[in-house]
Design an enzyme around this catalytic site. Sequence first.
Site, PDB file in Angstrom:
ATOM      1  N   ASP A  24      14.038  -5.248  18.894  1.00 32.32           N
ATOM      2  CA  ASP A  24      13.773  -4.314  19.965  1.00 32.32           C
ATOM      3  C   ASP A  24      12.310  -3.659  19.684  1.00 32.32           C
ATOM      4  O   ASP A  24      11.969  -3.353  18.636  1.00 32.32           O
ATOM      5  CB  ASP A  24      14.760  -2.984  19.591  1.00 32.32           C
ATOM      6  CG  ASP A  24      14.571  -1.799  20.673  1.00 32.32           C
ATOM      7  OD1 ASP A  24      14.793  -2.095  21.758  1.00 32.32           O
ATOM      8  OD2 ASP A  24      14.130  -0.956  19.981  1.00 32.32           O
ATOM      9  N   HIS A  44      19.863  -3.267  30.351  1.00 29.29           N
ATOM     10  CA  HIS A  44      20.455  -1.885  30.136  1.00 29.29           C
ATOM     11  C   HIS A  44      19.650  -0.673  30.392  1.00 29.29           C
ATOM     12  O   HIS A  44      20.092   0.477  30.715  1.00 29.29           O
ATOM     13  CB  HIS A  44      21.078  -1.943  28.650  1.00 29.29           C
ATOM     14  CG  HIS A  44      19.952  -2.009  27.608  1.00 29.29           C
ATOM     15  ND1 HIS A  44      19.069  -3.042  27.360  1.00 29.29           N
ATOM     16  CD2 HIS A  44      19.219  -0.990  26.819  1.00 29.29           C
ATOM     17  CE1 HIS A  44      17.998  -2.982  26.666  1.00 29.29           C
ATOM     18  NE2 HIS A  44      18.160  -1.544  26.248  1.00 29.29           N
ATOM     19  N   GLU A  96      11.651  -8.376  22.251  1.00 26.00           N
ATOM     20  CA  GLU A  96      11.722  -7.512  23.288  1.00 26.00           C
ATOM     21  C   GLU A  96      10.313  -7.241  23.367  1.00 26.00           C
ATOM     22  O   GLU A  96       9.864  -5.965  23.038  1.00 26.00           O
ATOM     23  CB  GLU A  96      12.697  -6.547  23.449  1.00 26.00           C
ATOM     24  CG  GLU A  96      12.650  -5.631  24.684  1.00 26.00           C
ATOM     25  CD  GLU A  96      12.738  -4.078  24.558  1.00 26.00           C
ATOM     26  OE1 GLU A  96      13.103  -3.295  25.371  1.00 26.00           O
ATOM     27  OE2 GLU A  96      12.604  -3.676  23.258  1.00 26.00           O
TER      28      GLU A  96
END
Length: 969
Positions: free
Chosen positions: A199, A307, A242
């Site tokens: 992340d 998301h 990411e």
Amino acid sequence: MDPLWYKDAVIYQLHVRSFFDANDDGYGDFEGLRQKLPYLEALGVNTLWLMPFFQSPLRDDGYDIADYYQILPVHGTLEDFRRFLDEAHARGMRVIIELVLNHTSIDHPWFQEARKPGSPLRDFYVWSDTPDKYKGVRVIFQDFEPSNWTFDPVAGAYYWHRFYHHQPDLNWDNPEVERAMHQVMFFWADMGVDGFRLDAIPYLYEREGTSCENLPETIEAVKRLRKALEERYGPGKVLLAEANMWPEETLPYFGEGDGVHMAYNFPLMPRLFLALRREDRGPIEAMLQETEGIPETAQWALFLRNHDELTLEKVTEEEREFLWEVYAPDPRYRINLGIRRRLMPLLGGDKRRFELLHALLFTLKGSPILYYGDEIGMGDNPFLGDRNGVRTPMQWSADRNAGFSRAPYHRLFLPPVSEGPYSYHFVNVEAQQENPHSLLNFVRRLLGIRNRYAKVLGRGSLRLLPVENRRILAYEREYQGERVLVAANLSRYSQAFDLPLEGEVGLVPVELFSQSPFPPVEGRYRLALGPHGFILFTLRPKAEVERLYLPDWVATEEEVEAPQDLPVVSLSGGVEGLFIDTLADERARASFLSALGRVLGERSWLALRPERVELKDALRLQKAPPLYLTLLRLEGEEGSLEAFLPVALRPEGEGPGLFARVRGGGYLFELSQDPGFYDLLLRRLAQGFEGRSLRAHYRGRHPGPVPEALELLRPGLAAGEGVWLQVGLVQDGGLDRTERLLPRLDLPWVLKPVGGLYRARGQERRALALTGTLPSPRPQDAFAYALRLAGEGLARLQDHPVGEGALGLVAHALGELEALARLLGVRLALLHRALGEAEGEGEGVPLLNRGLEAFVEAGGEVFLLALGREGRGLPLQDLARLAYDLERALYLAAEEREGAEAWVDLAADFLEAALLQAYQEVNQGEVQAVGFPQAMLALAQEQALWKEGSGRKRVLERWRRKAGDQEVQ
């Protein structure tokens, strides 16, 4: 394990707390997720990406982690996680979890300790006495945070955060931080996790005078992370970055194959939406070219939504303004530099655009990611704040709380979408599972194609095709000689175009949903697509495509024996010694009948295995080479019957039906499978045939046309342009009844005989062959037709697991075969009614007795061609015979397709229900389905005695099982 498995992955992204609540506390949990694994397996995904489930205050959807080693209690325990992980692996699914390297929650013990003056953990975070450091670094969450610095009164200093102020960034310049995060990774990898999503990876390091993004130190840290992972576990565990960056900034994360294994293709995603609204492929092509050149072992991760939001960071300012205007004109749906909407509302509920985007997602270069609920077209709730509107509970049913939880509504972590067109009352899994036309079943079918061609679409090259029409995006995927061709219409109007396929001349495009072949490529290939339409082809050699679905009688025919292995008939005189009693050579005839009996025992069209063959009559049809029409009496364990069989003596030993060698020269053939015999017989009948044997008189005529050649549809049935000819190879009285009754049936789908061949002996007259006319020049035997439809249908199913909602897939894949079953059910009911009127009522209903062999398909229509022998019985017997043939066609088709056999039982139940229902709708109350299993079992036992074969054997096994199950009940 294949270390490159991630190239073939189809990833399903989900929140544990949003998926399914097993303990009714209002939050989804790992036990609930474990219970829903059959659904995910049936969907066709093979990798699960779990969003954060760790201990957290949940100020940022779990990305604010308070303890990396603990699971948030509402999600369950570590033991629950292990149980889920073990079952996912048992089902062939891999699991990727979050590794949040950049920041923690302010509630994390590290940060609480670091706030204290003089703490040894102070250096775990980035501190400053002034908010003036790293000036010019952009604020990512500009809708919520005015600065990347926040003052902490306990620490008496500012701490650095690239996201929310409650998420302080870790200090990666401290080696202890890196070691600590490696230990977190090892903890979950030891448990069996297959990969980690890194992340916010671009923001690990800070340097004055830079953007503090994608710094060389960050790239080196990523490489050390991979090295540590592979040193401990070897290849096979995956790092997914990411990195929401421009292509030239993302590529370094792959390194030279020593960086991350995968990275999200953030620049491509918004340009799919841009191209769709501009109706021009340019944005997609440009970004595909920009994202080329990654290492051979690396892979892009593709997605349509995730998301957070439809992020518009990596587009130009003009592109962003355009996308906001067309996709989010209401400012409520805009957040940061993106759009907080789910996919289906983003597309205005347009199913065609939904399907088109998924076709691109699953066929472009990379591994696709599905966001939970998008497969059913879930909606969003903009009033929930932040991005919670796209994180609502999964909509399983129209039951309370969308079937997500039995908890009281007020205890749910978020309310489900309950109003408007996306309400769970209308949009839910249960409603879509059995609907063959639903979004869910479309995604399942498309994923079946993706999984069937996983290597081509996951690992293959991509070649853009220069189509002149810019509204068309076309490309070819290729891997180790296997090709998939994709053409997509980005326009809301129909488009015609030419595909430049000059290099593929001779190949046949086979459409992947239907498995239907298109015309072979001869150069530029002209196509047309409807609004937002698309088409997927595989390109195959012509010879491979032209391989027919072999009928049962061909598939089970023995290999042609070498001449030296054939039985020998010692014939001292002419061939007449085999057929004419007054000229008989008894030793030669005995050898001839023995050899003929042996070969007839291997013929699937014959209803017994003869142990003794007696020649009752013979008539010469042709002098040179000699060809005789014989009437035989066959006796075996199953009883006896008469057979009408053409036999020829030929000088060459090649061709169908060879069964003996004649000493002195020549070979004997039985001609039931020789199209030339049917050609000859039709010509002789057209000329007006008359002949005499020692025992009977033969006459024949055919008043219709005579085509150049006849095609053999099955032994005993041949057809040509406008003509059919059936020969009564088995003399059961069926042709006599057919000739007498079919002209009396006023049904448009009955083919009435107009000519034939007849044998008369005194008052006895028997039909040996019948002829008639056809409305179409290309007929086929109805069983071969059913076999082809079964093969096409099972090909659409073979790559899907048989799981939840399987009936919806069966209904779509076998739609044509279901229509045939229903048509046959209706026509059988009408036939029974018509025969009862024509022959008079008796006990039961007149028997059809021939199953699919009674019908022929021509020009898309199914015609009745023959009746069975005289007799009366129950309707269930005729229904069972048709159902038996449909079921046997399924088993035979499944043998040619790996993975298809698992579907046969469900498909057979589906077709048999359709057949019975259609019959009962016409003849209401005349059929008692209770006795159907017993009728099927009796027929299956009878058929298995007649002829061995895997199809017959499997049908018998199935009905023994079903009869046994019924007894148990």
